[in-house]
Design a protein around this motif. Structure first.
Motif, PDB file in Angstrom:
ATOM      1  N   MET A 122     -73.640 -20.971  35.179  1.00  0.00           N
ATOM      2  CA  MET A 122     -72.210 -20.633  35.171  1.00  0.00           C
ATOM      3  C   MET A 122     -71.982 -19.293  34.471  1.00  0.00           C
ATOM      4  N   GLU A 123     -71.125 -18.474  35.041  1.00  0.00           N
ATOM      5  CA  GLU A 123     -70.778 -17.203  34.421  1.00  0.00           C
ATOM      6  C   GLU A 123     -69.791 -17.432  33.281  1.00  0.00           C
ATOM      7  N   ASN A 124     -69.712 -16.429  32.396  1.00  0.00           N
ATOM      8  CA  ASN A 124     -68.802 -16.532  31.264  1.00  0.00           C
ATOM      9  C   ASN A 124     -67.392 -16.145  31.676  1.00  0.00           C
ATOM     10  N   ALA A 125     -66.429 -17.031  31.409  1.00  0.00           N
ATOM     11  CA  ALA A 125     -65.027 -16.693  31.608  1.00  0.00           C
ATOM     12  C   ALA A 125     -64.551 -15.819  30.454  1.00  0.00           C
ATOM     13  N   ILE A 126     -64.960 -16.204  29.242  1.00  0.00           N
ATOM     14  CA  ILE A 126     -64.587 -15.471  28.030  1.00  0.00           C
ATOM     15  C   ILE A 126     -65.823 -15.284  27.173  1.00  0.00           C
ATOM     16  N   GLU A 127     -65.921 -14.115  26.593  1.00  0.00           N
ATOM     17  CA  GLU A 127     -66.974 -13.870  25.601  1.00  0.00           C
ATOM     18  C   GLU A 127     -66.366 -13.093  24.441  1.00  0.00           C
ATOM     19  N   LEU A 128     -66.471 -13.656  23.250  1.00  0.00           N
ATOM     20  CA  LEU A 128     -66.036 -12.977  22.034  1.00  0.00           C
ATOM     21  C   LEU A 128     -67.271 -12.481  21.297  1.00  0.00           C
ATOM     22  N   LYS A 129     -67.244 -11.225  20.876  1.00  0.00           N
ATOM     23  CA  LYS A 129     -68.389 -10.649  20.162  1.00  0.00           C
ATOM     24  C   LYS A 129     -67.940 -10.101  18.805  1.00  0.00           C
ATOM     25  N   HIS A 130     -68.420 -10.744  17.754  1.00  0.00           N
ATOM     26  CA  HIS A 130     -68.248 -10.252  16.376  1.00  0.00           C
ATOM     27  C   HIS A 130     -66.772 -10.013  16.021  1.00  0.00           C
ATOM     28  N   VAL A 131     -65.921 -10.970  16.385  1.00  0.00           N
ATOM     29  CA  VAL A 131     -64.485 -10.850  16.124  1.00  0.00           C
ATOM     30  C   VAL A 131     -64.183 -11.172  14.660  1.00  0.00           C
ATOM     31  N   THR A 132     -63.422 -10.279  14.024  1.00  0.00           N
ATOM     32  CA  THR A 132     -62.987 -10.479  12.636  1.00  0.00           C
ATOM     33  C   THR A 132     -61.485 -10.274  12.552  1.00  0.00           C
ATOM     34  N   LYS A 133     -60.822 -11.157  11.813  1.00  0.00           N
ATOM     35  CA  LYS A 133     -59.381 -11.039  11.600  1.00  0.00           C
ATOM     36  C   LYS A 133     -59.062 -11.441  10.168  1.00  0.00           C
ATOM     37  N   ALA A 134     -58.401 -10.547   9.446  1.00  0.00           N
ATOM     38  CA  ALA A 134     -58.032 -10.819   8.054  1.00  0.00           C
ATOM     39  C   ALA A 134     -56.535 -10.671   7.867  1.00  0.00           C
ATOM     40  N   PHE A 135     -56.007 -11.439   6.937  1.00  0.00           N
ATOM     41  CA  PHE A 135     -54.612 -11.331   6.522  1.00  0.00           C
ATOM     42  C   PHE A 135     -54.631 -10.998   5.033  1.00  0.00           C
ATOM     43  N   GLY A 136     -54.540  -9.701   4.728  1.00  0.00           N
ATOM     44  CA  GLY A 136     -54.693  -9.270   3.345  1.00  0.00           C
ATOM     45  C   GLY A 136     -56.099  -9.591   2.869  1.00  0.00           C
ATOM     46  N   PRO A 137     -56.227 -10.254   1.718  1.00  0.00           N
ATOM     47  CA  PRO A 137     -57.566 -10.577   1.199  1.00  0.00           C
ATOM     48  C   PRO A 137     -58.195 -11.799   1.871  1.00  0.00           C
ATOM     49  N   VAL A 138     -57.420 -12.526   2.671  1.00  0.00           N
ATOM     50  CA  VAL A 138     -57.925 -13.758   3.297  1.00  0.00           C
ATOM     51  C   VAL A 138     -58.519 -13.430   4.663  1.00  0.00           C
ATOM     52  N   VAL A 139     -59.801 -13.725   4.835  1.00  0.00           N
ATOM     53  CA  VAL A 139     -60.481 -13.482   6.109  1.00  0.00           C
ATOM     54  C   VAL A 139     -60.483 -14.792   6.907  1.00  0.00           C
ATOM     55  N   ALA A 140     -59.636 -14.844   7.941  1.00  0.00           N
ATOM     56  CA  ALA A 140     -59.516 -16.065   8.742  1.00  0.00           C
ATOM     57  C   ALA A 140     -60.710 -16.241   9.665  1.00  0.00           C
ATOM     58  N   ASN A 141     -61.125 -15.154  10.324  1.00  0.00           N
ATOM     59  CA  ASN A 141     -62.304 -15.166  11.201  1.00  0.00           C
ATOM     60  C   ASN A 141     -63.243 -14.042  10.786  1.00  0.00           C
ATOM     61  N   ALA A 142     -64.513 -14.369  10.604  1.00  0.00           N
ATOM     62  CA  ALA A 142     -65.495 -13.366  10.188  1.00  0.00           C
ATOM     63  C   ALA A 142     -66.664 -13.360  11.162  1.00  0.00           C
ATOM     64  N   ASP A 143     -66.792 -12.262  11.900  1.00  0.00           N
ATOM     65  CA  ASP A 143     -67.954 -12.049  12.769  1.00  0.00           C
ATOM     66  C   ASP A 143     -68.150 -13.227  13.736  1.00  0.00           C
ATOM     67  N   VAL A 144     -67.058 -13.635  14.392  1.00  0.00           N
ATOM     68  CA  VAL A 144     -67.104 -14.798  15.284  1.00  0.00           C
ATOM     69  C   VAL A 144     -67.523 -14.370  16.688  1.00  0.00           C
ATOM     70  N   SER A 145     -68.547 -15.035  17.206  1.00  0.00           N
ATOM     71  CA  SER A 145     -68.993 -14.815  18.589  1.00  0.00           C
ATOM     72  C   SER A 145     -69.088 -16.173  19.280  1.00  0.00           C
ATOM     73  N   LEU A 146     -68.505 -16.261  20.471  1.00  0.00           N
ATOM     74  CA  LEU A 146     -68.614 -17.491  21.258  1.00  0.00           C
ATOM     75  C   LEU A 146     -68.381 -17.176  22.728  1.00  0.00           C
ATOM     76  N   THR A 147     -68.790 -18.096  23.591  1.00  0.00           N
ATOM     77  CA  THR A 147     -68.582 -17.940  25.027  1.00  0.00           C
ATOM     78  C   THR A 147     -67.937 -19.193  25.593  1.00  0.00           C
ATOM     79  N   VAL A 148     -67.151 -18.999  26.648  1.00  0.00           N
ATOM     80  CA  VAL A 148     -66.583 -20.095  27.424  1.00  0.00           C
ATOM     81  C   VAL A 148     -66.937 -19.820  28.878  1.00  0.00           C
ATOM     82  N   LYS A 149     -67.563 -20.782  29.529  1.00  0.00           N
ATOM     83  CA  LYS A 149     -68.037 -20.585  30.893  1.00  0.00           C
ATOM     84  C   LYS A 149     -67.003 -21.062  31.902  1.00  0.00           C
ATOM     85  N   TRP A 150     -67.045 -20.483  33.080  1.00  0.00           N
ATOM     86  CA  TRP A 150     -66.244 -21.009  34.181  1.00  0.00           C
ATOM     87  C   TRP A 150     -66.748 -22.412  34.521  1.00  0.00           C
ATOM     88  N   GLY A 151     -65.820 -23.312  34.807  1.00  0.00           N
ATOM     89  CA  GLY A 151     -66.204 -24.666  35.191  1.00  0.00           C
ATOM     90  C   GLY A 151     -66.734 -25.506  34.052  1.00  0.00           C
TER      91      GLY A 151
END
Length: 521
Positions: free
Chosen positions: A1-30
């Motif tokens: 199955m091919e990847n519908a979504i692929e996240l590579k090294h996603v980081t999101k912070a709110f001030g000093p709070v890091v909600a997501n750090a270096d997140v990588s994941l895939t979601v496949k079609w089907g």
């Protein structure tokens, strides 16, 4: 199955709070991917990034193999990404078809015949059942969820994100939803489910991605991704928490019980004069947990608030019973305010569904929230803060509340820690009756089982516990008896040790007069 979504090294912070750090994941079609994690692990933040509500500080997002920039919900929709929120975004006074096209560009005059045909075509493809012309305020919870699913499908979504989709559904409705999701998966769509219910994860998902807070900096990171078929619930729990956790709820038997509360023909009216509770009758005993089951909006909120003196009763009686010097004393609580109930010497604790609206004040710290029920007892103009400060410190140690300190505003705490503060304050008053409405809603596994243990401790101390819950598996494992509400009426009261999920599900949508007349004691 091919990847519908692929996240590579996603980081999101709110001030000093890091909600997501270096997140990588895939979601496949089907495929159906379950996204799990404790409260504060970054699940919602990550999905808000995919749906265009937040923009990542770092990292890349690929949809169908191409790098994309998602800066708004419109961008997400244009890429075929649709999110179905736990709290539905529908306009009650509009019909199903009107909600589906609301906000879309097009002709000012709606071609209802054509639109209804298009909706029926989508519905038949996936087995969705809803009347396109039905008003939302006339719909059941599952019908409203169907409209939300139709909204994203009609707008061309091929990637669906569902946040806690089974939280307020009956077992039969959950089975129906899972059939629909499987048909979508088989049609090649990519589906992400956020949930805390591990048995449902095992039933519906193909793979599981777990996010976990890093012990050093509290940031949300990927703990791992596994094929669902290759793991069991204990191992999955260990992935989520980071260590093994017992998922058993020990239901003990308390030999000596006394009738503590007797509700007789309780009737409450809604804002338009309709009956939200109709002739509700039941008994509550010391040393037991009486569960209350029902589809959301069937009178659970009004029932617990009426007992606590927060909702007016139009008829009936709520009799508090106690023994003083060997003599039974009965006090009718109808018409009494919470303050009057306390002045009568009635020891009752109430943990409401709305933690930061009714239970605690978000802008106040733990010490000040400890004082909310007792500050009027202080003589003179000065308020004693030493005792509530000591109480707050004890609760932090006893319940393992994660907080920078007792003077941190409670709105800064995670949902699980907020609930520990609220329940801890209430049980510290040594109540004889404890009313708890949806105390584990949205909580992670660790916090959830801490709450279950606290409720069982109260039961073993002889407290009469009224537990309003939505997870039928938990109700059957935790509660001694279960009262089922349907349309504001008692559909029946059953023994938690012998009842089944299917039986409860049926009673949640049918008023069972025979079960009501032969309730289990």
């Amino acid at each position: 199955m091919e990847n519908a979504i692929e996240l590579k090294h996603v980081t999101k912070a709110f001030g000093p709070v890091v909600a997501n750090a270096d997140v990588s994941l895939t979601v496949k079609w089907g495929e159906i991917l379950a996204l799990l994690g404790e409260n504060g692990s970054g699940k919602t933040t990550l999905m808000n990034i995919l749906s265009g509500i937040y923009f990542p500080d770092e990292g890349e997002i690929y949809v169908n193999g191409e790098e994309v920039s998602i800066r708004s919900p419109k961008d997400a929709f244009d890429l075929g990404i649709g999110m179905i929120h736990q709290h539905f975004k529908l306009v009650d006074v509009l019909t199903c078809m009107e909600n589906i096209v609301l906000g879309l560009p097009g002709a000012q005059k709606l071609n209802r015949k054509k639109l209804a045909a298009e909706i029926r075509e989508i519905s038949e493809r996936y087995g969705l059942e809803v009347d396109p012309g039905k008003k939302v305020y006339d719909m059941s919870v599952s019908e409203k969820q169907t409209v939300e699913i139709l909204k994203v499908l009609y707008r061309g979504a091929n990637i669906l994100i569902l946040d806690e989709p089974t939280a307020v559904l009956t077992p039969q409705e959950i089975s129906r939803l899972f059939e629909i999701l499987r048909k979508m998966r088989d049609d090649g769509k990519a589906i992400i489910i956020i949930t805390h219910k591990l048995n449902e994860v095992m039933e519906i998902s193909d793979r599981v991605t777990v996010l976990r807070r890093d012990a050093s900096d509290r940031s949300g990171r990927v703990a791992g991704t596994v094929e669902t078929a290759s793991i069991d619930i204990p191992k999955l729990t260990e992935m989520i928490v980071g260590h093994s956790v017992s998922l058993a709820i020990n239901r003990s038997d308390v030999a000596e019980k006394e009738e503590r509360l007797k509700v007789v023909n309780l009737t409450c009216l809604g804002g338009e004069g309709n009956k939200v509770l109709s002739d509700v009758t039941f008994d509550l005993y010391s040393g037991e947990i009486l569960g209350v089951a029902g589809v959301a909006g069937n009178g659970q909120k009004e029932l617990c608030e009426a007992i606590a003196g927060l909702y007016p009763a139009a008829g009936g009686a709520i009799l508090y019973k106690n023994h003083v010097n060997g003599v039974e004393v009965s006090e009718n609580l109808v018409g009494k305010s919470p303050r009057e109930i306390i002045k009568k010497g009635i020891s009752m604790a109430f943990v409401p569904e709305d933690r930061l609206g009714m239970g605690l004040v978000g802008g106040l710290d733990m010490v000040e929230n400890m004082m909310l029920k007792t500050y009027t007892d202080n003589p003179g103009m000065l308020v004693d803060r030493k005792a509530p400060a000591a109480q707050a410190e004890q609760l932090i140690d006893r319940l393992e509340i994660a907080t920078p300190g007792i003077h941190t505003p409670v709105r800064m705490l995670s949902g699980g820690n907020v609930q520990k503060v609220l329940l801890g304050r209430e049980i510290d008053g040594a109540p004889q009756i404890l009313i708890s409405a949806y105390p584990v809603r949205g909580l992670d596994i660790n916090s959830t089982y801490t709450i279950y243990n606290l409720l069982n401790e109260q039961k073993e101390k002889g407290v009469a516990v009224l537990y309003i819950g939505e997870d039928l598996d938990v109700l059957l494992e935790l509660c001694d008896r279960i009262l089922v509400l349907c349309g504001g009426q008692v559909s029946g009261i059953v023994d938690g040790r012998t009842a089944t999920k299917e039986q409860l599900g049926y009673m949640m949508v049918h008023v069972d007069k025979e079960a009501n007349n032969n309730e289990a004691k």
